[in-house]
Design a protein around this motif. Sequence first.
Motif, mmCIF file in Angstrom:
data_model
loop_
_atom_site.group_PDB
_atom_site.id
_atom_site.type_symbol
_atom_site.label_atom_id
_atom_site.label_comp_id
_atom_site.label_asym_id
_atom_site.label_seq_id
_atom_site.Cartn_x
_atom_site.Cartn_y
_atom_site.Cartn_z
ATOM 1 N N LEU A 285 -4.597 -6.449 -4.196
ATOM 2 C CA LEU A 285 -4.161 -6.169 -5.564
ATOM 3 C C LEU A 285 -3.782 -4.707 -5.744
ATOM 4 O O LEU A 285 -3.147 -4.343 -6.725
ATOM 5 N N LEU A 286 -4.211 -3.883 -4.807
ATOM 6 C CA LEU A 286 -3.848 -2.473 -4.821
ATOM 7 C C LEU A 286 -2.911 -2.210 -3.654
ATOM 8 O O LEU A 286 -3.180 -2.633 -2.528
ATOM 9 N N VAL A 287 -1.827 -1.511 -3.942
ATOM 10 C CA VAL A 287 -0.829 -1.277 -2.886
ATOM 11 C C VAL A 287 -0.358 0.174 -2.912
ATOM 12 O O VAL A 287 -0.534 0.890 -3.901
ATOM 13 N N ASN A 288 0.275 0.571 -1.832
ATOM 14 C CA ASN A 288 0.778 1.945 -1.776
ATOM 15 C C ASN A 288 2.209 2.028 -2.304
ATOM 16 O O ASN A 288 2.834 1.024 -2.633
ATOM 17 N N GLU A 289 2.684 3.242 -2.339
ATOM 18 C CA GLU A 289 3.970 3.526 -2.955
ATOM 19 C C GLU A 289 5.127 2.816 -2.239
ATOM 20 O O GLU A 289 6.019 2.256 -2.875
ATOM 21 N N ASP A 290 5.106 2.853 -0.923
ATOM 22 C CA ASP A 290 6.200 2.243 -0.162
ATOM 23 C C ASP A 290 6.348 0.767 -0.480
ATOM 24 O O ASP A 290 7.448 0.226 -0.502
ATOM 25 N N THR A 291 5.221 0.120 -0.679
ATOM 26 C CA THR A 291 5.244 -1.304 -0.977
ATOM 27 C C THR A 291 5.993 -1.573 -2.278
ATOM 28 O O THR A 291 6.822 -2.478 -2.359
ATOM 29 N N LEU A 292 5.704 -0.749 -3.283
ATOM 30 C CA LEU A 292 6.375 -0.930 -4.573
ATOM 31 C C LEU A 292 7.845 -0.524 -4.506
ATOM 32 O O LEU A 292 8.679 -1.058 -5.233
ATOM 33 N N ARG B 5 -6.438 6.897 -9.023
ATOM 34 C CA ARG B 5 -6.620 8.268 -8.534
ATOM 35 C C ARG B 5 -6.315 8.399 -7.052
ATOM 36 O O ARG B 5 -5.967 9.452 -6.551
ATOM 37 N N GLU B 6 -6.519 7.327 -6.328
ATOM 38 C CA GLU B 6 -6.346 7.351 -4.873
ATOM 39 C C GLU B 6 -4.901 7.106 -4.450
ATOM 40 O O GLU B 6 -4.635 6.817 -3.285
#
Length: 418
Positions: A196-203, A220-221
């Motif tokens: 449910l949490l992803v990094n920037e590249d994914t988005l 924050r992370e």
Amino acid sequence: MLDIKWIIKNPKEADEAFKKRGLKPLSDKLIKMSKSRSQSFVQLESLLEQRNKFSKEIPSIKDKDKKEKLIEKVKSLKKEILKLQEGKSSTNSDLDNFIMELPNFLDNSVPDGKSDNDNIEIKKNGNIKNFNFKIKDHVDIGESLDVIDFKSASKVSGARFAYLKNNLARLERALASFMIDSNILSGNFKEIYTPLLVNEDTLKGTGQLPKFDSDVFKTRENLWLIPTSEVTLVNLIRDKIIEEDDLPLRFTSYSPCFRSEAGAAGKDTRGLKRQHQFSKVEIVSITKPEDSNDEHLLLLKTAEKILQELDLPYRVCELCSAEVGFSAKKTFDIEVWIPSINDYMEISSISNCGDFQSRRMNARYKNNEKKEYPHTLNGSALAIGRTLIAILENFQNKDGTVDIPEALKKYMNGLERL
RNA sequence: GGUGAGGUGGCAGAGAGGCUGAAUGCGGCGGGUUGCUAACUCGUUAUACAACCUUGUGUUGUAUCGAGGGUUCGAAUCCCUCUCUCACCGCCA
């Protein structure tokens, strides 16, 4: 991501496509940017070539002075290279940044239009009930049955959150199971439970970033809460080369979705319609380009089947040019009948994104020996929060109770009504 | 969260400043041998981008050894940051 090579080759068609999206003609600008990029690229390459060549010569030179001279020469080459690299990386990122913020080109079949009034209804299904009593909306129904609690939610989290309680909480869980099961049956969709949490590249891969960062919650992370599991399902193919025989890939997933909806302040504030958090069952397909139109219809059919089984009246609309989302080239919306507003409300959005997302995430498939970009498609089947609204309102009784749709009873341990 | 070890081609695994786009083995592809298979054997085997023309299964160049920076004439190799994997400890559903 748009195909810059195609734009260079077809500037007129590209400008037409930009126009259809409500944008200015951009081909000129893009071509200029691309040209200056490739010019500096060629220049840089030849400097690098020289540097490499001289560097290789250095160890074999015995004469000290000559050696020193050559080293000096390469040093000055290096300075030039550094300069050029700086310039290049800025023009490079200029073009990249610019093109990453451009929406997908629309399919030719998408009707022109300016607002949702111009969407085209292509199908209606189900019978709209005539209630012989004064109907309530889902908020009143939910609160009088003590199954929805907005007040506590606003205390605990703020606006646009809700507690579902008792059998409504159970109904939400039942819907998830029911929908997943239905999807698996419809098209052999593979069930996935996703992060449910992803990094920037994914988005970036699916198109939420860089342009729509204010619609997505960020931690924050530097991880982001997914606004839909389309994000994680489609990104399953990121940087991959898929075997042709493995296509189509079909995934379905139940997940919470988080949307900050920065642009929607003051809109639809009452009830469950527009929440910061809601559940959704998603369907995603990865196909060969020539199959994506058929697959689009299959996704539509898959989502429709759920409404049919739930016995909810709905209609299907084809979105007009102003309404199709950033990454999509063509979209069908399914709208469910909501008695309290005496109108239909969007409950599913089913999009063909063409190769827009696969380009962004560098996903390819083997077409014979060639590697090409597959098409990606996604749809809700269905948004659960809004399905709850539809059930509460369409199945309400005069005494304030709500019948459980037939298809859900077995998921509710036989319960007849709320 | 702490400590330690690592991330090299399709895979396994060397390399520890220039001879390394990368040994060797496996796998893949093409051929030979063989009654068939196996075995053996010979050859071949990354990707992206660009330039050029003789537009070709072409030639040349550039980049790529987890990612990004740095040192150096030159980095897979040295330094820094990040990231991921594995192991142990701590915490924990």
